[in-house]
Write a protein that holds these residues in place. Structure first.
Motif, PDB file in Angstrom:
ATOM      1  N   ASP D 189       0.816  -1.213   0.000  1.00 14.31           N
ATOM      2  CA  ASP D 189       0.000   0.000   0.000  1.00 14.31           C
ATOM      3  C   ASP D 189       0.850   1.264   0.000  1.00 14.31           C
ATOM      4  OD1 ASP D 189      -2.373  -1.269  -0.191  1.00 14.31           O
ATOM      5  OD2 ASP D 189      -2.783  -1.314   1.968  1.00 14.31           O
ATOM      6  N   VAL D 190       1.864   1.262   0.858  1.00 14.80           N
ATOM      7  CA  VAL D 190       2.753   2.422   0.893  1.00 14.80           C
ATOM      8  C   VAL D 190       3.433   2.605  -0.465  1.00 14.80           C
ATOM      9  CG1 VAL D 190       4.850   3.374   1.908  1.00 14.80           C
ATOM     10  CG2 VAL D 190       3.157   2.232   3.381  1.00 14.80           C
ATOM     11  N   THR D 191       3.944   1.505  -0.976  1.00 15.52           N
ATOM     12  CA  THR D 191       4.610   1.576  -2.272  1.00 15.52           C
ATOM     13  C   THR D 191       3.677   2.140  -3.333  1.00 15.52           C
ATOM     14  OG1 THR D 191       5.894  -0.381  -1.650  1.00 15.52           O
ATOM     15  CG2 THR D 191       5.915   0.259  -3.975  1.00 15.52           C
ATOM     16  N   ALA D 192       2.479   1.596  -3.383  1.00 16.89           N
ATOM     17  CA  ALA D 192       1.516   2.058  -4.386  1.00 16.89           C
ATOM     18  C   ALA D 192       1.310   3.563  -4.256  1.00 16.89           C
ATOM     19  CB  ALA D 192       0.195   1.314  -4.226  1.00 16.89           C
ATOM     20  N   LYS D 193       1.138   4.024  -3.075  1.00 12.82           N
ATOM     21  CA  LYS D 193       0.930   5.464  -2.841  1.00 12.82           C
ATOM     22  C   LYS D 193       2.129   6.268  -3.310  1.00 12.82           C
ATOM     23  CE  LYS D 193      -2.410   6.913   0.602  1.00 12.82           C
ATOM     24  NZ  LYS D 193      -3.364   5.774   0.490  1.00 12.82           N
ATOM     25  N   GLU D 194       3.314   5.848  -2.900  1.00 15.27           N
ATOM     26  CA  GLU D 194       4.523   6.599  -3.228  1.00 15.27           C
ATOM     27  C   GLU D 194       4.789   6.624  -4.730  1.00 15.27           C
ATOM     28  OE1 GLU D 194       6.619   8.417  -1.463  1.00 15.27           O
ATOM     29  OE2 GLU D 194       5.527   8.168   0.433  1.00 15.27           O
ATOM     30  N   VAL D 195       4.641   5.474  -5.342  1.00 15.82           N
ATOM     31  CA  VAL D 195       4.886   5.393  -6.781  1.00 15.82           C
ATOM     32  C   VAL D 195       3.909   6.300  -7.522  1.00 15.82           C
ATOM     33  CG1 VAL D 195       4.627   3.898  -8.805  1.00 15.82           C
ATOM     34  CG2 VAL D 195       5.925   3.105  -6.814  1.00 15.82           C
ATOM     35  N   THR D 196       2.646   6.160  -7.170  1.00 15.28           N
ATOM     36  CA  THR D 196       1.636   6.987  -7.836  1.00 15.28           C
ATOM     37  C   THR D 196       1.923   8.463  -7.608  1.00 15.28           C
ATOM     38  OG1 THR D 196       0.053   5.248  -7.337  1.00 15.28           O
ATOM     39  CG2 THR D 196      -0.822   7.325  -8.147  1.00 15.28           C
ATOM     40  N   ASN D 197       2.298   8.764  -6.420  1.00 14.13           N
ATOM     41  CA  ASN D 197       2.569  10.155  -6.097  1.00 14.13           C
ATOM     42  C   ASN D 197       3.719  10.712  -6.918  1.00 14.13           C
ATOM     43  OD1 ASN D 197       1.496  12.201  -4.358  1.00 14.13           O
ATOM     44  ND2 ASN D 197       3.560  12.300  -3.452  1.00 14.13           N
ATOM     45  N   PHE D 198       4.746   9.910  -7.031  1.00  9.91           N
ATOM     46  CA  PHE D 198       5.904  10.338  -7.826  1.00  9.91           C
ATOM     47  C   PHE D 198       5.480  10.651  -9.256  1.00  9.91           C
ATOM     48  CE2 PHE D 198       9.871  10.211 -10.066  1.00  9.91           C
ATOM     49  CZ  PHE D 198      10.821  10.625  -9.152  1.00  9.91           C
ATOM     50  N   PHE D 199       4.702   9.736  -9.800  1.00 12.91           N
ATOM     51  CA  PHE D 199       4.199   9.936 -11.157  1.00 12.91           C
ATOM     52  C   PHE D 199       3.320  11.180 -11.225  1.00 12.91           C
ATOM     53  CE2 PHE D 199       0.847   9.168 -14.372  1.00 12.91           C
ATOM     54  CZ  PHE D 199       1.622   9.056 -15.499  1.00 12.91           C
ATOM     55  N   TRP D 200       2.475  11.307 -10.227  1.00 17.30           N
ATOM     56  CA  TRP D 200       1.492  12.391 -10.233  1.00 17.30           C
ATOM     57  C   TRP D 200       2.148  13.765 -10.225  1.00 17.30           C
ATOM     58  CZ3 TRP D 200      -3.250  11.752 -11.672  1.00 17.30           C
ATOM     59  CH2 TRP D 200      -4.162  12.791 -11.507  1.00 17.30           C
ATOM     60  N   LEU D 201       3.195  13.873  -9.468  1.00 16.00           N
ATOM     61  CA  LEU D 201       3.896  15.164  -9.387  1.00 16.00           C
ATOM     62  C   LEU D 201       4.365  15.630 -10.757  1.00 16.00           C
ATOM     63  CD1 LEU D 201       5.949  14.700  -6.108  1.00 16.00           C
ATOM     64  CD2 LEU D 201       4.280  16.506  -6.563  1.00 16.00           C
ATOM     65  N   SER D 202       4.635  14.675 -11.611  1.00 10.09           N
ATOM     66  CA  SER D 202       5.112  15.034 -12.948  1.00 10.09           C
ATOM     67  C   SER D 202       3.987  15.390 -13.899  1.00 10.09           C
ATOM     68  CB  SER D 202       5.889  13.858 -13.552  1.00 10.09           C
ATOM     69  OG  SER D 202       7.223  13.906 -13.143  1.00 10.09           O
ATOM     70  N   VAL D 203       2.840  14.830 -13.673  1.00 10.33           N
ATOM     71  CA  VAL D 203       1.791  14.978 -14.684  1.00 10.33           C
ATOM     72  C   VAL D 203       0.621  15.864 -14.275  1.00 10.33           C
ATOM     73  CG1 VAL D 203       2.343  12.725 -15.688  1.00 10.33           C
ATOM     74  CG2 VAL D 203       0.553  12.905 -13.923  1.00 10.33           C
ATOM     75  N   GLU D 204       0.478  16.172 -12.993  1.00  8.48           N
ATOM     76  CA  GLU D 204      -0.703  16.928 -12.559  1.00  8.48           C
ATOM     77  C   GLU D 204      -0.753  18.297 -13.235  1.00  8.48           C
ATOM     78  OE1 GLU D 204      -0.696  17.972  -8.406  1.00  8.48           O
ATOM     79  OE2 GLU D 204       1.483  18.227  -8.429  1.00  8.48           O
ATOM     80  N   ASN D 205      -1.950  18.766 -13.397  1.00  6.29           N
ATOM     81  CA  ASN D 205      -2.170  20.056 -14.013  1.00  6.29           C
ATOM     82  C   ASN D 205      -2.214  21.118 -12.915  1.00  6.29           C
ATOM     83  OD1 ASN D 205      -2.457  21.649 -16.147  1.00  6.29           O
ATOM     84  ND2 ASN D 205      -4.407  20.786 -16.863  1.00  6.29           N
ATOM     85  N   LYS D 206      -1.114  21.901 -12.825  1.00  2.00           N
ATOM     86  CA  LYS D 206      -1.064  22.842 -11.708  1.00  2.00           C
ATOM     87  C   LYS D 206      -1.633  24.195 -12.092  1.00  2.00           C
ATOM     88  CE  LYS D 206       2.868  21.223 -11.472  1.00  2.00           C
ATOM     89  NZ  LYS D 206       4.218  20.667 -11.314  1.00  2.00           N
TER      90      LYS D 206
END
Lengths: 206, 206, 206, 206
Positions: D189-206
Motif C-alpha cells: 500500500d505504501v509503495t503504491a501510494k509513493e509510486v503513484t505520487n511520484f508519477f502524479w507530481l510530474s503529470v498533474e495540471n497545476k
DNA sequence: AATGAATGAGGGTTCATTCAT
DNA sequence: CATGAATGAACCCTCATTCAT
C-alpha cells in the motif's frame, strides 16, 4: 493441427466417393512410392486423405500392414498393366517398347529394389513373405512371356527369369536424371526405343 | 548393457588406433549402405563406434553432413576400385567381368538409385549437389573407358554414358535374391560371366 | 568446426594485444548483455574471442563464474561512467540529462532487472551475492548524489534510493522500441531532455 | 519419482476438470513469467501439468508457439485487469494507485521489457509480430485513459504514450528487492501510494 | 597458456500406437 | 465408422564440463 472440424458420427456416404479404405490405400501407395517407408508418417497419410490417424488405424492395424498392402496393391496394378501390354497381338519387340514407354510415362519412379529393401528392414517376416510373393508374381508375368518367345524362337534360349530381371533393370536407366534433372536420352519415346533396342541386341535370335 | 564406461575429457592417445573421425565415417558408411538414411540413427552410429553421440557431432555437424560425407567417401572408393580394374592391360570384356565379380563379392549391395533418392529427400541443396557430383564422377570413370573402347573399335559406337549406366544396371541384377535368399544364377563367378555376357552381346562390334 | 588451425603451445605475446583473460571478459560481457545468459553458450564466447572453449575454462572455472565476472565488470564500468558525469561542476539537472544521453547512446540496452533475474535463476548463492553487491554499489552512486542535492535544497526531501531507482526506471523508457523499431520520442537528445524533465518535475524543490 | 503412471489412449473425461489445452497454457504462462523462455523446458511444462511432453505438442506445435500464446494470454489478462480498474468512476489518481497496488499484489513480477527481449531473440518474425501487437494493445489501454484525462484537464498535456510507459516503468520499481529480499518502501500500500505520487507530481495540471 | 577430443545430461520434436467416446 | 486426446520411445542436436597433451 486443428483443421476444418469434421462432424462426429458416421458421415453420410457420398454416393460417388471412394470407400475410405480404398482412399487410404491409394494415397498411402502414392506417398510410399514417392518418399519411402520411413519418410512417410501415418500422420502424413492421414493428412493427405483428409481423415484422422485413428481412421487409418481402423482399417490397417499397423504401419507395416499398410505398407505391405500398399506394395502388394502396387505390384498387382503393375502386373496387370504389364499383362495387358504383353497380351497384344503385335511383335514382341514392339510390346517391350510399349512396356518401357508406359512405365516411363508414369512419372513416378518405380524402384523395386528399394521397396524390397525397405520391406526387408521394416516389415515382419510374414509381411515380407507376402510382399516377396507379389514381387515374384510380377516378375513371372514377364518371365512367362519371355519363355513363350524363346519357345517361339523369337529370342534366343536362356534363363527367362534372368532375362526378365535384366529387362526391368535396363528400364530403370530410363528414369535416371542428372543434377540438372535431365534424363540420359531425352524424350520418353526415344528412351523407350533405345532401351528396348539395347535389350533386344542381347536376346534376339540371330 | 553398460559397456566399458568411458571417462570424460581427452582420452590418452592409443598410438596405432584409427583416428576417431575416420572410424566414424567408415562405420557410418557401412551402416547407411546397409539400412539407409532414415533407418540409422546417430545413436546407432555412435554405438557401433563405441563413442557417444556428441563425439559424432564433434566431427560432423549434422546427420545430413555425415550422410553426405559417407556417400562421397563410398563413391570415391568405388570409383578407385573401378579405375584400378579398368586400367589393367587385359581384354575389355575380361575387365568388365572382373568389375562385376569384385562388386558382387563385396557382400554389401550398392544401390546407387536408392542412395540418390534418400539424398534427394533428406539432404540440403548444397549437400545434394556434392553427392550428385560424386555420383557423376563415378559414372564418368566407366563412361570414359567405354568411349576409349568405342574409339578402339572394340565395341560399337553409341552413347557412352548410356552404356555405362546400362552396365551398372545389369550388375545390380546380380545382387537379386528371392524369398529364399537365392540369387538368380548361383555363384558369383557364374553371375559375373552371365551378366557381362549379356551386356557384351549388346555392345560388341560385330 | 575446424577453423584456421592454430599452432600449439603458448603463442608469442603480441605486444599491443589485450591479455586473453580481458578479451574473454569483454567479449562475454558484450554477448551476455545482448542475448542473456541462456542464449549465449560457452562456445559462442569462445568463437567470438577466436579461442577454444578450453581457453575460456582456463580463466573462468564455470559459466556462472564468467557471468558473475561479466556482470560485475559491467556494473563497475557503469558506476564509473555515472560518477564521472555526476562529479562535473554543472547544474544537477544538466548532469542527469547527460547521464540519460550517454546511456541511451551506448546502443546496448542495459536492463538491470533482467540481469538480476537471470542471476537469481542461474547463479549460485555466493555468486548472486557478489552481483547484488555490485548492483547496490552502482545505485548507491546515484543515491549519494541525490542525497547531496536534497541536502543542498536543489531537490525536495525524500527517499534517495527510491529516487535513484525511479530515475533509472524512467531512463529505460528511452530504450523502448515499437514493432517498427521506432523509439517513443525520436532522437537521443530529445529523449534525454524529456526523460530528465519528467523526473525533474517530480523531484524539484518548488 | 514415477508418479501416477498414466495409461495410453484417450482418458476418461473428468467432467469438471479444466480442458488440458487451457491447463497447459496457464501453467506455461506462470512458468515462463517466473523463469523466462530458455530456463523453462517443454518437459518442465509437461511435468507441471502432469502430462507428457507429447501432449503439450498436441496442442502447441512448437515451444515458440507456446511462448507466443502464453505472452499474448498474459498481456490480454493484464489489459483486462487494467481496463476494469481504469473504468471505475473515481478520481484518476486513485485509479492509478489501485493499478499499482493490484499489480504489486500479484506476486509475479511482470517484466515486459524482459519478455519482449526474449521474444525478439527466440521467436520467429510472425510470432514476434503477434506479441508486439499484444503489447501495444496493452499500453494503448493506459494511453487512451491518459489522453482522456489530458483532454479533461486532469493532467497536463503531453505525449500520452510516453506517460503510459513512464507510469509502467515507475511501477516496476515497486517490484525491486535488495539482497535481503526487502522492497524499497515496505508494504504494498505504501509503495503504491509513493509510486503513484511520484508519477502524479510530474503529470498533474497545476 | 592453450588446445583438441570426448562426455553425459538434457532439450525440442516426431511418431507409431492406444483407447474412450 | 470415425474421432480427439494422450502416451512412450526414439530422434536430432546442444551444451557445460573434463582432461591428456
Amino acid at each position: 493441427m486443428k483443421q476444418s472440424p469434421r462432424v462426429l458420427g458416421r458421415p453420410r456416404h457420398d454416393g460417388n466417393a471412394k470407400p475410405t479404405k480404398d482412399l487410404v490405400l491409394e494415397t498411402a501407395t502414392r506417398l510410399f512410392i514417392k518418399e519411402g517407408y520411413k519418410n512417410i508418417s501415418m500422420d502424413d497419410v492421414a493428412k493427405a486423405c483428409n481423415v484422422t490417424k485413428a481412421t487409418i488405424y481402423y482399417y490397417y492395424p499397423t504401419k507395416g500392414e499398410l505398407y505391405t498392402s500398399a506394395l502388394i496393391a502396387m505390384m498387382d496394378r503393375i502386373k496387370l498393366s504389364i499383362l495387358e501390354i504383353l497380351e497384344q497381338p503385335i511383335p514382341f519387340k514392339e510390346r517391350l517398347e510399349q512396356l518401357v514407354a508406359v512405365h516411363l510415362s508414369a512419372t513416378i519412379d518405380i524402384d523395386m529394389k528399394n521397396f524390397m529393401k525397405e520391406a526387408t528392414i521394416n516389415l515382419s517376416e510374414p509381411q515380407l513373405k507376402q510382399v516377396q510373393a507379389s514381387e515374384n508374381d510380377m516378375y513371372q508375368t514377364i518371365e512367362q512371356t519371355m519363355q513363350v518367345e524363346m519357345d517361339n524362337g523369337t529370342i534366343r534360349k536362356g534363363n527367362a527369369k534372368f532375362f526378365a530381371h535384366n529387362f526391368m533393370a535396363l528400364m530403370t536407366v530410363g528414369y535416371f536424371k542428372d543434377g540438372d534433372g535431365k534424363t540420359l536420352l531425352g524424350s520418353v519415346d526415344v528412351t523407350a526405343k533405345e532401351v528396348t533396342n539395347f535389350f533386344w541386341l542381347s536376346v534376339e535370335n540371330k
